[in-house]
Each structure stands twice: as structure tokens, then as C-alpha cells.
Scaffold this active site. Structure first.
Site, mmCIF file in Angstrom:
data_model
loop_
_atom_site.group_PDB
_atom_site.id
_atom_site.type_symbol
_atom_site.label_atom_id
_atom_site.label_comp_id
_atom_site.label_asym_id
_atom_site.label_seq_id
_atom_site.Cartn_x
_atom_site.Cartn_y
_atom_site.Cartn_z
ATOM 1 N N CYS A 99 53.964 42.525 64.706
ATOM 2 C CA CYS A 99 55.336 43.006 64.789
ATOM 3 C C CYS A 99 56.323 41.878 64.478
ATOM 4 C CB CYS A 99 55.596 43.559 66.191
ATOM 5 S SG CYS A 99 57.286 44.141 66.431
ATOM 6 N N CYS A 112 58.215 41.079 67.982
ATOM 7 C CA CYS A 112 57.587 40.533 69.196
ATOM 8 C C CYS A 112 56.184 39.962 68.989
ATOM 9 C CB CYS A 112 57.541 41.590 70.292
ATOM 10 S SG CYS A 112 56.334 42.912 70.010
ATOM 11 N N CYS A 163 56.389 49.989 67.606
ATOM 12 C CA CYS A 163 55.658 48.967 68.352
ATOM 13 C C CYS A 163 55.754 49.332 69.834
ATOM 14 C CB CYS A 163 56.271 47.594 68.104
ATOM 15 S SG CYS A 163 55.596 46.285 69.157
ATOM 16 N N CYS A 212 58.081 46.559 71.901
ATOM 17 C CA CYS A 212 59.524 46.336 71.733
ATOM 18 C C CYS A 212 60.263 47.484 71.049
ATOM 19 C CB CYS A 212 59.757 45.046 70.955
ATOM 20 S SG CYS A 212 59.272 45.160 69.212
ATOM 21 N N CYS A 229 52.050 54.702 57.262
ATOM 22 C CA CYS A 229 52.865 54.223 56.148
ATOM 23 C C CYS A 229 53.939 53.298 56.727
ATOM 24 C CB CYS A 229 53.473 55.430 55.448
ATOM 25 S SG CYS A 229 54.349 55.056 53.938
#
Length: 163
Positions: free
Chosen positions: A70, A73, A119, A122, A142
Site C-alpha cells: 500500500c 501504509c 487497504c 488505512c 484491477c
């Protein structure tokens, strides 16, 4: 710490595989903090739920082995082992690094019914998941390249950085 202050995810083990489920703190910031941390494009996509143009993201044709984390984070999200060429112009995967690390929610924007991928740590907007992927899952995650950071094989650690 209250129940909303932490989540259970799988981190990246020293062997490059998911660890057992671990409890980590959620990452919650105000917009000003996100804007300082991210580029304008990253912010517009990751926090503003935007989409980068097809065939323009740095990872749509990326073939190196490693883990995609991510951008907000550093949570491990997808592995190159699950990446495939979908022909759509966006990085596509048939499964996440660990099911605990991503969450989905219905997205009714633009007059369509889609499933948004976020995510788990976060709430970074990653992209959308569709039911037209390859076996074994039949799913196509995607993603937007701007929501990801790539860690080549051998550079991973077993911890998640504190953003």
C-alpha cells in the site's frame, strides 16, 4: 486500544510468505497529513478514489517478482505470483497477498455497480474487483499503480512501517 483502533492482517515474513494473522494499528490521518505524504496523483487516486488512465500506470506491464504494498501504509497487498495480463491496461491479480489485507465495498459511482477494493489498514482506494479473472479464483483485482509501491523479492521485511 479500542476494537476500531487495530485490525488483524498478515504481514510479510522473512521467507516472502504471509505470516500468521497479527494485530496492527489502523492508520488514520487527516487529509492534510495524506497530502503531505503522497504525490498529487497518489492522493487523488488513493484517498480521492480516482482512477489512472489505462496503460499509463508504472505497474500495468511490470513483470518483476516481488510484493506490491500500500502506498499509504506499506501493508502487503498483492504478490507478483498472482499477477496476470488482463488486457485492460491496469495491473491485474487473481488474488490478494492475504484475504485479511484487503476489504471490499459496493461502489455505485458513475451509474455502475462495482466492488471497490480498499487497504484493510488505512482505507486506501486500490481499484475494483471483477468476476472475469482466471482460475483458480475467477477474480480480477484491477488496481491503480498509484496506490501501490513495489518491493522486489529479497527486499521485504517482516514488519509494517509506521507511516
Amino acid at each position: 486500544m479500542g476494537s476500531n483502533d487495530s485490525i488483524q492482517v498478515r504481514l510479510l515474513g522473512t521467507d516472502g510468505r504471509p505470516t500468521e494473522v497479527q494485530t496492527v494499528p489502523r492508520v488514520v490521518k487527516i487529509d492534510e497529513e495524506w497530502r503531505k505524504q503522497l504525490t498529487k496523483e497518489q492522493y487523488d487516486i488513493a484517498r480521492g478514489k480516482g482512477t489512472e488512465p489505462a496503460f499509463c500506470g508504472v505497474f500495468y506491464d511490470h513483470k518483476k517478482p516481488g510484493i506490491y504494498t500500500c502506498v499509504c501504509c506499506a501493508l502487503p497487498l498483492f504478490s507478483s505470483d498472482a499477477k496476470f495480463e488482463s488486457g485492460t491496461g491496469w495491473p491485474s491479480f487473481f488474488q490478494p497477498f492475504a484475504k485479511e489485507n484487503v476489504v471490499t465495498k459496493q461502489d455505485l459511482a458513475y451509474g455502475m455497480v462495482r466492488t471497490e477494493i480498499l487497504c484493510a489498514r488505512c482505507d486506501c482506494h486500490l481499484g475494483h474487483v471483477f468476476n472475469d479473472g482466471p482460475k483458480p479464483t475467477g477474480l480480477r483485482y484491477c488496481l491503480n499503480s498509484a496506490s501501490l509501491v513495489f518491493q522486489p523479492d529479497g527486499s521485504q521485511s517482516s514488519t509494517v512501517k509506521q507511516p
